[in-house]
Design an enzyme around this catalytic site. Sequence first.
Site, short mmCIF file in Angstrom:
data_model
loop_
_atom_site.label_atom_id
_atom_site.label_comp_id
_atom_site.label_asym_id
_atom_site.label_seq_id
_atom_site.Cartn_x
_atom_site.Cartn_y
_atom_site.Cartn_z
N GLU A 1 0.79 -1.23 0.00
CA GLU A 1 0.00 0.00 0.00
C GLU A 1 0.82 1.29 0.00
OE1 GLU A 1 -2.88 -0.27 3.17
OE2 GLU A 1 -4.11 -1.70 2.06
N GLU B 1 -6.25 -7.90 -0.31
CA GLU B 1 -6.94 -7.55 0.93
C GLU B 1 -8.37 -7.16 0.61
OE1 GLU B 1 -5.27 -4.68 3.57
OE2 GLU B 1 -3.20 -5.39 3.33
#
EC number: 3.2.1.58
Length: 448
Positions: free
Chosen positions: A232, A334
């Site tokens: 991320e 995710e």
Amino acid sequence: MLSLKTLLCTLLTVSSVLATPVPARDPSSIQFVHEENKKRYYDYDHGSLGEPIRGVNIGGWLLLEPYITPSLFEAFRTNDDNDEGIPVDEYHFCQYLGKDLAKSRLQSHWSTFYQEQDFANIASQGFNLVRIPIGYWAFQTLDDDPYVSGLQESYLDQAIGWARNNSLKVWVDLHGAAGSQNGFDNSGLRDSYKFLEDSNLAVTTNVLNYILKKYSAEEYLDTVIGIELINEPLGPVLDMDKMKNDYLAPAYEYLRNNIKSDQVIIIHDAFQPYNYWDDFMTENDGYWGVTIDHHHYQVFASDQLERSIDEHIKVACEWGTGVLNESHWTVCGEFAAALTDCTKWLNSVGFGARYDGSWVNGDQTSSYIGSCANNDDIAYWSDERKENTRRYVEAQLDAFEMRGGWIIWCYKTESSLEWDAQRLMFNGLFPQPLTDRKYPNQCGTISN
């Protein structure tokens, strides 16, 4: 532990010549075979596992997140009125305690929160992969870092062994960069965005190269089928060209040219739109074995939380169709069952929840949408909420199996229901077996 001297030597030896492109796929084979070393690597679109990736994240273990293990952070509480004095991330957890006491508490956590029986359970529930987050500081620290270092690696190795023993595959996920790549507490250091500063980039690169070299070695390739270069990175605030040219591309070249490995690399989408990565590391330019990791949630903005269940499902299905024509392999690394942000500290220590209007971040506030009372107690959930959660989960699974599959965040927590795959399965909110559908074909497709 790694040395800065090793870093300089490693960086100087990275070749700029790309590896031999992988040959075209044999129509009769579900895998590529690389001409140079004859080793197979995993094709996430065409069934090298015999099925899509259906995985779980081992969150909150080797890298702390307050909402996953709140007891570790509640130990700092001095009053019931607010979160003042509670560390917001692992950096401050270690800083507040000092290295000796932090080491003691962390070792207790590492040795108990996950054990081999958990991995046996994961396999028995039908999952085929675990994604294991770890921070750079597990291998090397900056001069002024308070982190406990040098111990997590043995737990990671142990977990890979557990996975192998239970026929699970592994993604090793570099989840936190020196200086932080996103300012999230899950990077280890909240409110910092200094990943690409030269000194931080050098340390993170050194750590990544160590991870690539170790976990792409022959002894791990039967189990470790992907290494995520960084989790991320917050693309909108980072210099994307610098990240590509000075971090991602050199990592690929080090893997293919120096190590001569056919390990798959995972690149998080950096919160960029679909197809953004199509012209980066392309097959036409000689790159191969590259997977894009998309993370999908609908709880981190008020307008998302206000959606009806039908709107949530529509968005989830679009996550699947949105990547159908991306040029790289793609996996959702995710996602969650959550339809609220009510779990304590999900938005970080001290911030509250948008859903019940308690979220405050500086001068930013939120408005009430619904109650968070008894959110983690299934006895207080209405039948409608249970049905909506199951519908939402199934829609996401169907969407993500349009391409390479999915990895739910996360397998277990201390107390959350919405973010705990174990509790979700126990309460019938997550399918068992994983292909079971109470609400089939919500995205207009049939799951694999």
